[in-house]
Motif scaffolding. Structure first.
Motif, PDB file in Angstrom:
ATOM      1  N   LYS A  46     138.036   6.856 -16.703  1.00 45.55           N
ATOM      2  CA  LYS A  46     138.698   5.780 -17.164  1.00 45.55           C
ATOM      3  C   LYS A  46     140.027   5.165 -16.526  1.00 45.55           C
ATOM      4  O   LYS A  46     140.334   6.284 -17.157  1.00 45.55           O
ATOM      5  CB  LYS A  46     138.727   4.889 -17.857  1.00 45.55           C
ATOM      6  CG  LYS A  46     136.692   4.842 -18.204  1.00 45.55           C
ATOM      7  CD  LYS A  46     136.220   3.307 -17.910  1.00 45.55           C
ATOM      8  CE  LYS A  46     134.425   2.809 -18.062  1.00 45.55           C
ATOM      9  NZ  LYS A  46     134.275   3.464 -19.892  1.00 45.55           N
ATOM     10  N   SER A  48     144.420   3.203 -16.434  1.00 47.20           N
ATOM     11  CA  SER A  48     144.581   1.754 -16.704  1.00 47.20           C
ATOM     12  C   SER A  48     145.544   1.612 -15.294  1.00 47.20           C
ATOM     13  O   SER A  48     146.417   2.826 -15.997  1.00 47.20           O
ATOM     14  CB  SER A  48     145.403   1.607 -17.931  1.00 47.20           C
ATOM     15  OG  SER A  48     144.631   1.336 -18.893  1.00 47.20           O
TER      16      SER A  48
ATOM     17  N   THR B  22     139.722  18.930 -20.248  1.00 43.56           N
ATOM     18  CA  THR B  22     140.877  18.510 -18.882  1.00 43.56           C
ATOM     19  C   THR B  22     141.306  17.260 -19.374  1.00 43.56           C
ATOM     20  O   THR B  22     142.455  16.487 -18.426  1.00 43.56           O
ATOM     21  CB  THR B  22     139.443  17.941 -17.659  1.00 43.56           C
ATOM     22  OG1 THR B  22     138.793  18.582 -17.395  1.00 43.56           O
ATOM     23  CG2 THR B  22     139.968  17.362 -16.218  1.00 43.56           C
ATOM     24  N   ALA B  25     144.694  17.435 -20.820  1.00 41.55           N
ATOM     25  CA  ALA B  25     146.043  18.655 -19.446  1.00 41.55           C
ATOM     26  C   ALA B  25     146.957  17.525 -18.915  1.00 41.55           C
ATOM     27  O   ALA B  25     146.783  17.778 -18.767  1.00 41.55           O
ATOM     28  CB  ALA B  25     144.381  19.613 -18.911  1.00 41.55           C
ATOM     29  N   LEU B  26     145.228  16.285 -18.667  1.00 37.42           N
ATOM     30  CA  LEU B  26     145.855  15.376 -17.986  1.00 37.42           C
ATOM     31  C   LEU B  26     147.173  14.319 -18.326  1.00 37.42           C
ATOM     32  O   LEU B  26     148.037  14.034 -18.270  1.00 37.42           O
ATOM     33  CB  LEU B  26     144.495  14.259 -17.491  1.00 37.42           C
ATOM     34  CG  LEU B  26     143.853  14.847 -16.021  1.00 37.42           C
ATOM     35  CD1 LEU B  26     143.066  14.171 -15.732  1.00 37.42           C
ATOM     36  CD2 LEU B  26     144.396  14.949 -14.843  1.00 37.42           C
ATOM     37  N   LEU B  29     149.850  16.459 -18.521  1.00 38.56           N
ATOM     38  CA  LEU B  29     151.157  16.124 -17.087  1.00 38.56           C
ATOM     39  C   LEU B  29     151.846  14.916 -17.433  1.00 38.56           C
ATOM     40  O   LEU B  29     151.810  14.482 -15.809  1.00 38.56           O
ATOM     41  CB  LEU B  29     149.650  16.582 -16.213  1.00 38.56           C
ATOM     42  CG  LEU B  29     149.976  17.856 -16.241  1.00 38.56           C
ATOM     43  CD1 LEU B  29     148.374  18.096 -15.222  1.00 38.56           C
ATOM     44  CD2 LEU B  29     151.038  19.240 -15.373  1.00 38.56           C
ATOM     45  N   PHE B  31     149.065  11.825 -17.441  1.00 39.39           N
ATOM     46  CA  PHE B  31     148.852  10.669 -16.403  1.00 39.39           C
ATOM     47  C   PHE B  31     148.471  10.402 -18.216  1.00 39.39           C
ATOM     48  O   PHE B  31     146.887  10.117 -18.510  1.00 39.39           O
ATOM     49  CB  PHE B  31     147.759  11.488 -15.760  1.00 39.39           C
ATOM     50  CG  PHE B  31     147.874  12.132 -14.707  1.00 39.39           C
ATOM     51  CD1 PHE B  31     147.833  11.182 -13.192  1.00 39.39           C
ATOM     52  CD2 PHE B  31     148.191  13.357 -14.695  1.00 39.39           C
ATOM     53  CE1 PHE B  31     148.394  11.691 -12.394  1.00 39.39           C
ATOM     54  CE2 PHE B  31     148.520  14.113 -13.089  1.00 39.39           C
ATOM     55  CZ  PHE B  31     148.388  13.001 -12.428  1.00 39.39           C
ATOM     56  N   GLY B  33     147.924   6.906 -18.462  1.00 36.06           N
ATOM     57  CA  GLY B  33     146.182   6.292 -18.123  1.00 36.06           C
ATOM     58  C   GLY B  33     145.372   6.343 -18.005  1.00 36.06           C
ATOM     59  O   GLY B  33     144.330   5.322 -18.147  1.00 36.06           O
ATOM     60  N   ILE B  34     144.960   7.693 -17.702  1.00 32.79           N
ATOM     61  CA  ILE B  34     143.643   7.902 -17.023  1.00 32.79           C
ATOM     62  C   ILE B  34     142.608   8.848 -19.220  1.00 32.79           C
ATOM     63  O   ILE B  34     143.782   8.864 -20.695  1.00 32.79           O
ATOM     64  CB  ILE B  34     143.548   9.648 -16.849  1.00 32.79           C
ATOM     65  CG1 ILE B  34     144.224   9.438 -15.489  1.00 32.79           C
ATOM     66  CG2 ILE B  34     143.003  10.264 -16.512  1.00 32.79           C
ATOM     67  CD1 ILE B  34     144.366  10.441 -14.537  1.00 32.79           C
ATOM     68  N   ASP B  35     141.842   8.000 -19.190  1.00 32.08           N
ATOM     69  CA  ASP B  35     140.850   7.480 -20.235  1.00 32.08           C
ATOM     70  C   ASP B  35     139.138   8.809 -19.735  1.00 32.08           C
ATOM     71  O   ASP B  35     139.389   8.335 -18.762  1.00 32.08           O
ATOM     72  CB  ASP B  35     140.399   6.604 -20.969  1.00 32.08           C
ATOM     73  CG  ASP B  35     140.879   6.850 -22.332  1.00 32.08           C
ATOM     74  OD1 ASP B  35     140.332   8.159 -23.128  1.00 32.08           O
ATOM     75  OD2 ASP B  35     140.068   5.907 -22.936  1.00 32.08           O
TER      76      ASP B  35
END
Lengths: 84, 84
Positions: A46, A48, B22, B25-26, B29, B31, B33-35
């Motif tokens: 997902k 955002s 992962t 790790a994101l 870095l 990121f 907004g990633i879920d």
């Protein structure tokens, strides 16, 4: 909130031992019609972001930075749904 | 000859440690907004069969017998192309 589906696969020119082993196992189970098995990763996440383009661009950057090996792998990003 | 694309993913109720790692790790870095990262397998294969239905059915049997763990994983089969 966008849902992204990312496929990461070995380049055609790169040997795929996991696919080869799977092919052999399938042959031993009697699946004679199956050939050229290749195994990659399917990553869902997902995101955002303010727009679909932003979400796709973030997913691509994540692939370039972490998810795919630029020497051996190709990736495809698809934004498959969005929700508020 | 048909080309099948099979996606094998962990059921929603099953923890996905690889996806969790992962995701961490994101985050590190940048990121943010990633879920909800989840990682599955993408399997491609060529199938010799008399019809598209036969090819799909063979791919499904291969998933049931070998490619997917029936306790923890779901799979989807798609025949994406055919050639003589």
């Amino acid at each position: 909130m966008y849902k992204a589906q990312i496929s990461v696969s070995l380049r055609r020119s790169i040997l795929d031992p996991q696919g080869k082993a799977t092919h052999n196992a399938l042959s031993q189970l009697g699946f004679d019609g199956i050939d050229q098995v290749r195994i990659g990763k399917l990553i869902e996440m997902k995101i955002s972001a303010d727009s679909k383009d932003d979400a796709e661009s973030m997913a691509r950057r994540a692939c370039e930075k972490l998810l795919a090996n630029p020497v051996t792998e190709d990736f495809e990003v698809e934004i498959i749904s969005e929700s508020p």
